[in-house]
Design a protein around this motif. Structure first.
Motif, short mmCIF file in Angstrom:
data_model
loop_
_atom_site.label_atom_id
_atom_site.label_comp_id
_atom_site.label_asym_id
_atom_site.label_seq_id
_atom_site.Cartn_x
_atom_site.Cartn_y
_atom_site.Cartn_z
N GLY A 72 43.30 46.91 40.42
CA GLY A 72 44.73 46.62 40.37
C GLY A 72 45.00 45.13 40.37
N TYR A 73 44.25 44.39 41.21
CA TYR A 73 44.40 42.94 41.24
C TYR A 73 44.08 42.34 39.88
CZ TYR A 73 43.27 38.07 42.28
OH TYR A 73 43.22 36.70 42.25
N LEU A 76 46.80 43.15 37.12
CA LEU A 76 48.03 42.37 37.27
C LEU A 76 47.80 40.89 37.00
CD1 LEU A 76 49.67 44.00 40.43
CD2 LEU A 76 50.49 44.10 38.08
N GLY A 79 46.46 40.38 33.35
CA GLY A 79 47.54 40.82 32.47
C GLY A 79 48.67 39.81 32.44
N GLY A 80 49.02 39.28 33.62
CA GLY A 80 50.07 38.27 33.69
C GLY A 80 49.68 37.00 32.96
N ASN A 98 55.21 36.04 36.96
CA ASN A 98 55.49 36.85 38.14
C ASN A 98 54.46 37.95 38.36
OD1 ASN A 98 58.30 36.22 39.50
ND2 ASN A 98 58.55 35.85 37.32
N LEU A 99 53.90 38.47 37.27
CA LEU A 99 52.81 39.44 37.41
C LEU A 99 51.60 38.81 38.07
CD1 LEU A 99 52.94 41.41 34.02
CD2 LEU A 99 53.61 42.22 36.29
N LEU A 102 52.43 38.14 42.04
CA LEU A 102 52.38 39.33 42.89
C LEU A 102 51.00 39.56 43.51
CD1 LEU A 102 53.76 41.83 44.04
CD2 LEU A 102 53.23 43.03 41.92
N PRO A 103 49.91 39.67 42.73
CA PRO A 103 48.61 39.90 43.37
C PRO A 103 48.14 38.71 44.20
CG PRO A 103 48.34 39.53 41.01
CD PRO A 103 49.81 39.70 41.26
#
Length: 232
Positions: A72-73, A76, A79-80, A98-99, A102-103
């Motif tokens: 997940g980390y 995100l 991907g960001g 922002n993506l 978040l992580p």
């Protein structure tokens, strides 16, 4: 092969910045203001996460499968980065930023509450001092950094691989790699600041540059936290 293609795409996008945005440029003051505002937004978002969401996030991470967390980390964060660096639209670049925030905020929520406030404060102060120094040098003496891009990238890549090997195969958990990455990310701050000033002055480029510098500063802070916690 896929990772090579991703790095090549990001590198190509960064070079395209130098030849893009001929018709939508802003003045240097606006460019730097947008870059600074984006950075402040990211740091305030992380601070808010640590201040108000640390406990539920720590519980969530503790109950989560380790591989699910890492995947997940990675999704995100990378991907960001990809969304921001490969997009020419400011709104998409800001979404990608922002993506990534978040992580990184989740990581800080796990790390910061576990450490004494004095260590966190000292790490913040040291990060601020190093950042201010490298920003000033990057603006006043950009020629000191302009030729360091390849060297810093190779050092970072070799450092990451070496740390993984040392940690999982040799069970080494010393401070050597923390010091190495403190030096690397300090250099990257100056480099990314210097590079930001030669890109076309577009809003999209300002956000993309903010993402680069955000990563440098956050990683510097995390490594300083690690070093100071060892001393404690």
């Amino acid at each position: 092969m896929a990772q090579t293609n991703v790095l090549a795409a990001i590198g190509s996008r960064k070079e395209e910045r130098l030849n893009s945005g001929a018709f939508d440029q802003v003045d240097a003051r606006t460019f730097n203001a947008v870059m600074l505002a984006t950075l402040v937004w990211g740091f305030l978002a992380n601070a808010a996460m640590v201040a108000f969401l640390a406990e539920p996030i720590m519980q969530m991470v503790a109950n989560m499968n380790r591989w699910v967390f890492f995947i997940g980390y990675a999704v995100l964060a990378f991907g960001g980065i990809l969304l921001a660096q490969l997009s020419d639209k400011p709104i998409l670049s800001f979404l990608g930023f922002n993506l990534l925030v978040l992580p990184m905020g989740v990581v800080l929520c796990v790390l910061v509450p576990m450490l004494p406030a004095a260590i966190v404060t000292k790490a913040l102060l040291l990060t601020g001092i190093v950042t201010a120094t490298m920003v000033l040098l990057g603006l006043v003496r950009p020629q000191l950094f302009m030729g360091l891009g390849r060297t810093l990238f190779i050092a970072l890549l070799v450092g990451v691989i070496a740390e993984l090997v040392a940690t999982f195969l040799l069970h080494y958990h010393g401070a050597m790699f923390d010091w190495l990455f403190v030096i690397i990310f300090s250099g990257y701050i100056g480099y990314d600041i210097a590079k930001s000033q030669i890109y076309p002055k577009t809003i999209d480029n300002a956000i993309d540059c903010a993402l680069d510098i955000y990563l440098d500063i956050i990683n510097l802070f995390i490594r300083l936290l690690s070093l100071l916690s060892r001393e404690n």
